[in-house]
Write an enzyme that holds these catalytic residues in place. Sequence first.
Site, mmCIF file in Angstrom:
data_model
loop_
_atom_site.group_PDB
_atom_site.id
_atom_site.type_symbol
_atom_site.label_atom_id
_atom_site.label_comp_id
_atom_site.label_asym_id
_atom_site.label_seq_id
_atom_site.Cartn_x
_atom_site.Cartn_y
_atom_site.Cartn_z
ATOM 1 C CE LYS A 88 -0.345 0.200 5.003
ATOM 2 N NZ LYS A 88 -1.309 0.138 6.273
ATOM 3 C CE1 TYR B 213 12.172 31.945 3.454
ATOM 4 C CE2 TYR B 213 11.714 29.436 3.486
ATOM 5 C CZ TYR B 213 11.830 30.462 2.582
ATOM 6 O OH TYR B 213 11.560 30.632 1.449
#
Length: 389
Positions: A44, A277
């Site tokens: 999956k 940042y």
Amino acid sequence: MTETASSPTAPLRARAEIDLAALRANVRALRARARGAQLMAVVKADGYGHGAVPCARAAVEAGAAWLGTATPEEALALRKAGLAGRLMCWLWTPGGPWREAVEADIDVSVSGMWALEEVSAAAREAGLPARVQLKADTGLGRNGCQPGEDWAELVAAALRAEADGLVRVTGLWSHFACADEPGHPSIAAQLTLFREMTAYAEQQGVRPEVRHIANSPATLTLPEAHFDLVRTGIALYGISPSPEVGTPADFGLRPVMTLAANIALVKRVPGGHGVSYGHHYITPGATTLGLVPVGYADGIPRHASGTGPVLVDGKWRTVAGRVAMDQFVVDLGGDEPPVGTEAVLFGPGDRGEPTAEDWAQAAGTIAYEIVTRIGTRVPRVYVNEQQAG
């Protein structure tokens, strides 16, 4: 070796190398742990980020008798890719592609009456019986049918549908809540309830091909939970589902994915220089910075800002400042490796590089998430595609 980049000879900004020989070896090691039970390779979420189709093929080559997916779309994609054999999917919503799954000979999970009604209608339209596995909620509290009256009603309805030729009840199954915590009291409680619920269904006339409850941690640590089939997910990819209990090597497993990028810039900066940042990292003195051209858009967890480990030029470095969308910075401590030098974020660890578990610790999460979240901008490069003769 196959590269998914547009030009297989061009240098790659970043790459996730997938070692299919390691995956095959993991399948063999897991089968040895669960002798007497068949093995389902769970692919999956695009094979936990490793690539569903190549990993499914390699797993089948190594002896996986079943494949497993969460969604029907994932299962149908495997069929479209030519993968035959037993295949199960378990996460259904109303109006799903039931008929397509029936016609593709996919085992579908049923947890409630609505699902049984929809798959029975699809089987009637297709003119074929649906392969249905009834899921019991033995204590996880997610999908699955509650014990007692609900289970009795679902079993009775499934047997009526079977008598009408609409379904074949091929499996009875459940899922553990705490198998990664050996000794947790819920494990014994779930096992007891699973035995009771399967025994009831069989007493009523259900003849399942497989009964299964064991996930990766139960496959590795709970032989009494193996029954007819074990469902191996994260362990298939060489990651320990229970780091507190054992490393991959302790379980005879090897990590399959190595994530690396090429340094895009190296530059000298003075002390007191802000990095990325928010300037959460300020250089303590004159140093060199290296730019690693991957970020949270590629699946690098922003939560690992300031803590994520990277191997550059033989030394462990740490993410300096915030992880940005497309890039992050490492402080190279004055070293000046050439631009294009490989930065290894994680791998098996045998070259001194960090592992996915190291990144999980840095980000406050689990290694499952680290590998699964690596995005589609990162090409998967498959090595050892051919099984050794």
